[in-house]
Enzyme design. Structure first.
Site, PDB file in Angstrom:
ATOM      1  N   ASP A 139      37.645  34.389 -13.012  1.00  0.00           N
ATOM      2  CA  ASP A 139      36.814  34.516 -14.327  1.00  0.00           C
ATOM      3  C   ASP A 139      37.623  33.394 -15.298  1.00  0.00           C
ATOM      4  OD1 ASP A 139      38.938  36.148 -15.840  1.00  0.00           O
ATOM      5  OD2 ASP A 139      38.053  37.836 -14.087  1.00  0.00           O
ATOM      6  N   GLY A 149      46.571  32.066  -2.189  1.00  0.00           N
ATOM      7  CA  GLY A 149      46.641  32.927  -3.308  1.00  0.00           C
ATOM      8  C   GLY A 149      48.748  33.091  -1.705  1.00  0.00           C
ATOM      9  N   ASP A 179      46.140  38.806 -10.429  1.00  0.00           N
ATOM     10  CA  ASP A 179      44.735  38.839 -10.987  1.00  0.00           C
ATOM     11  C   ASP A 179      43.752  39.228 -10.197  1.00  0.00           C
ATOM     12  OD1 ASP A 179      42.731  39.504 -12.594  1.00  0.00           O
ATOM     13  OD2 ASP A 179      43.342  38.168 -13.653  1.00  0.00           O
ATOM     14  N   SER A 180      43.766  40.125  -8.431  1.00  0.00           N
ATOM     15  CA  SER A 180      43.265  40.405  -7.872  1.00  0.00           C
ATOM     16  C   SER A 180      41.766  41.243  -7.919  1.00  0.00           C
ATOM     17  CB  SER A 180      44.215  40.737  -6.614  1.00  0.00           C
ATOM     18  OG  SER A 180      44.813  41.812  -7.120  1.00  0.00           O
ATOM     19  N   PRO A 216      39.670  39.750   1.170  1.00  0.00           N
ATOM     20  CA  PRO A 216      40.460  38.389   1.064  1.00  0.00           C
ATOM     21  C   PRO A 216      41.972  38.848  -0.578  1.00  0.00           C
ATOM     22  CG  PRO A 216      38.638  38.048  -0.193  1.00  0.00           C
ATOM     23  CD  PRO A 216      38.566  39.216   0.446  1.00  0.00           C
TER      24      PRO A 216
HETATM   25  N1  SAM Z   1      39.867  41.441 -13.300  1.00  0.00           N
HETATM   26  C1  SAM Z   1      39.733  42.057 -12.265  1.00  0.00           C
HETATM   27  C2  SAM Z   1      39.624  43.293 -11.451  1.00  0.00           C
HETATM   28  O1  SAM Z   1      40.553  44.264 -11.169  1.00  0.00           O
HETATM   29  O2  SAM Z   1      38.746  43.391 -11.251  1.00  0.00           O
HETATM   30  C3  SAM Z   1      40.002  40.886 -10.998  1.00  0.00           C
HETATM   31  C4  SAM Z   1      39.044  39.411 -11.377  1.00  0.00           C
HETATM   32  S1  SAM Z   1      39.067  38.162 -10.420  1.00  0.00           S
HETATM   33  C5  SAM Z   1      37.483  37.606 -10.361  1.00  0.00           C
HETATM   34  C6  SAM Z   1      39.331  38.445  -8.721  1.00  0.00           C
HETATM   35  C7  SAM Z   1      39.953  37.088  -7.675  1.00  0.00           C
HETATM   36  O3  SAM Z   1      40.755  37.306  -6.571  1.00  0.00           O
HETATM   37  C8  SAM Z   1      38.317  36.729  -6.981  1.00  0.00           C
HETATM   38  O4  SAM Z   1      37.911  35.999  -7.607  1.00  0.00           O
HETATM   39  C9  SAM Z   1      38.557  36.664  -5.831  1.00  0.00           C
HETATM   40  O5  SAM Z   1      38.072  35.637  -5.187  1.00  0.00           O
HETATM   41  C10 SAM Z   1      40.261  36.543  -5.709  1.00  0.00           C
HETATM   42  N2  SAM Z   1      41.017  36.797  -4.531  1.00  0.00           N
HETATM   43  C11 SAM Z   1      40.843  37.195  -3.903  1.00  0.00           C
HETATM   44  N3  SAM Z   1      41.952  37.809  -2.627  1.00  0.00           N
HETATM   45  C12 SAM Z   1      42.553  36.559  -3.547  1.00  0.00           C
HETATM   46  C13 SAM Z   1      43.762  35.767  -2.658  1.00  0.00           C
HETATM   47  N4  SAM Z   1      44.055  36.123  -0.996  1.00  0.00           N
HETATM   48  N5  SAM Z   1      44.015  34.452  -3.152  1.00  0.00           N
HETATM   49  C14 SAM Z   1      43.472  33.841  -3.925  1.00  0.00           C
HETATM   50  N6  SAM Z   1      42.450  34.804  -4.545  1.00  0.00           N
HETATM   51  C15 SAM Z   1      42.202  35.860  -4.868  1.00  0.00           C
END
Ligand code: SAM
Length: 277
Positions: free
Chosen positions: A86, A139, A156-157, A163
Site C-alpha cells: 500500500d 521478500g 510490513d506483512s 505467502p
Molecule cells: N499493515 C498491514 C497489516 O498489518 O495488516 C499489512 C499491509 S501490506 C498490504 C501487507 C503485504 O504483504 C501484502 O500486500 C502482501 O501481498 C505482502 N506479502 C505477503 N507475503 C509476502 C512475501 N513473502 N514477500 C513480499 N510481500 C509479501
C-alpha cells in the site's frame, strides 16, 4: 438498504463497518483484494477479507513501524520494506532526512497498483519518488540474495497465512539478520496482545535468537483486531531506549510518533510484558 462489511478477526470476534460502496475487487495470483468506502474510516484496503489499512487510522501503524527503527539507527541510509504494497511505510521512510534509498519488496504487484489508484494519499511515495525502488518479488527470496546490504529492514506483512507464513519463521529472521549491515536493525509487525499472544511470544523468541537487542513496543490502531498492535524490533548494536531524545527526528506531518512516544511505546502494560517474560 444499508451496506456493512465485517471482518471476522477471530472465531468469536469481528469488526463491522457501514460502507457506501465497493470500489474494487479482484482475485490476484496471491489473494482476494478489495477496496471499500467506509463511513467511519474512509477507504479501506482488504486482503482475503482482512483489513490491511484505512485512510483514517493508517498513520498510527505506518509512523510506528517506520520511525522507531529509523531513529534508533544513527545513519539509516538504505532501508527495505518487505510487504507493505500500500506504500504507507515507504511514505514514512522517505520523510527521514538520512534515508537515501528505500526499497519496497512486495510479492503482489496488484496491491501496489490498486493502492496507487484508490489510496493515493497512502501510496504517494510509490509514484515517482526518486529515493524509492519498487521490486515485485518474494521478500524471502530477496533477503537470501542480498547480504549485508541494508541499514534497516521493515517487515510490513499480512497476517501469518498464505505467502506471509514464512515471514514469521526463525529461519527468515536469520536471513534478515544476514541481509542487514553489521549495525543493522529490523522491525516486524507482530499482531495483537489480546488475540495473538502466541505469535508475539514466538516472534520475540525467534528474533531474540538472532539479534542481541530485541524489544517489543505497541500502538493503538482501531481497525486492527483488538485495537492494540505490537511491533518487535531486533537490533545488532543500537538500543532504541538508549537514543538521545534531542536526536530524534520528528517530521512536522507526523500525527502519532514523536520523541515521547518513541520511549513510551516500549513501556509495556503488565499483560503485554508477561507475553515475553
Ligand atoms: N499493515 C498491514 C497489516 O498489518 O495488516 C499489512 C499491509 S501490506 C498490504 C501487507 C503485504 O504483504 C501484502 O500486500 C502482501 O501481498 C505482502 N506479502 C505477503 N507475503 C509476502 C512475501 N513473502 N514477500 C513480499 N510481500 C509479501
Amino acid at each position: 438498504m444499508e451496506l456493512w462489511f465485517t471482518e471476522k478477526q477471530t472465531p468469536n470476534v469481528g469488526i463491522t463497518c457501514k460502507i457506501t460502496r465497493t470500489l474494487h475487487t479482484e482475485t490476484t495470483p496471491f489473494q482476494e483484494l478489495a477496496v471499500i468506502e467506509t463511513l467511519q474510516f474512509g477507504r479501506m484496503l482488504v486482503l482475503d477479507g482482512m483489513v490491511q489499512t484505512t485512510v483514517v487510522d493508517e498513520f498510527v501503524y505506518h509512523e510506528m513501524i517506520a520511525h522507531v527503527a529509523l531513529n534508533t539507527h544513527p545513519n539509516p541510509e538504505k532501508v527495505m520494506v518487505i510487504g507493505g504494497g500500500d506504500g504507507g511505510t515507504i511514505r514514512e521512510i522517505v520523510k527521514h532526512p538520512k534515508v537515501k534509498k528505500a526499497v519496497l519488496v512486495e510479492i503482489d504487484e496488484r496491491v501496489i497498483e490498486v493502492s496507487k489508484q484508490y489510496l493515493p494519499e497512502i501510496a504517494v511515495a510509490l509514484m515517482g519518488n526518486p529515493k524509492v525502488e519498487v521490486r515485485v518479488e518474494d521478500g524471502i527470496k530477496h533477503v537470501k540474495e542480498h547480504k549485508g546490504e541494508y541499514d534497516v529492514i521493515i517487515i510490513d506483512s499480512t497476517e501469518p497465512v498464505g505467502p506471509a507464513v514464512e515471514l514469521f519463521s526463525e529461519d527468515f529472521y536469520k536471513k534478515v539478520y544476514e541481509s542487514l549491515k553489521d549495525d543493522g536493525i529490523m522491525v516486524a509487525q507482530t499482531e495483537s496482545p489480546f488475540f495473538n499472544r502466541d505469535i508475539i511470544k514466538n516472534s520475540f523468541t525467534r528474533i531474540g535468537k538472532n539479534f542481541p537487542i530485541t524489544r517489543l513496543y505497541f500502538a493503538t490502531v482501531p481497525t486492527y483486531p483488538s485495537g492494540v498492535w505490537t511491533f518487535t524490533l531486533g537490533s545488532k548494536k543500537y538500543d532504541p531506549l538508549a537514543v538521545k531524545k534531542e536526536d530524534i527526528f520528528v517530521d512536522p506531518s507526523n500525527k502519532y510518533y514523536n520523541a515521547e512516544v518513541h520511549f513510551g511505546a516500549f513501556m509495556l502494560p503488565n499483560f503485554i510484558a508477561e507475553i515475553i517474560k
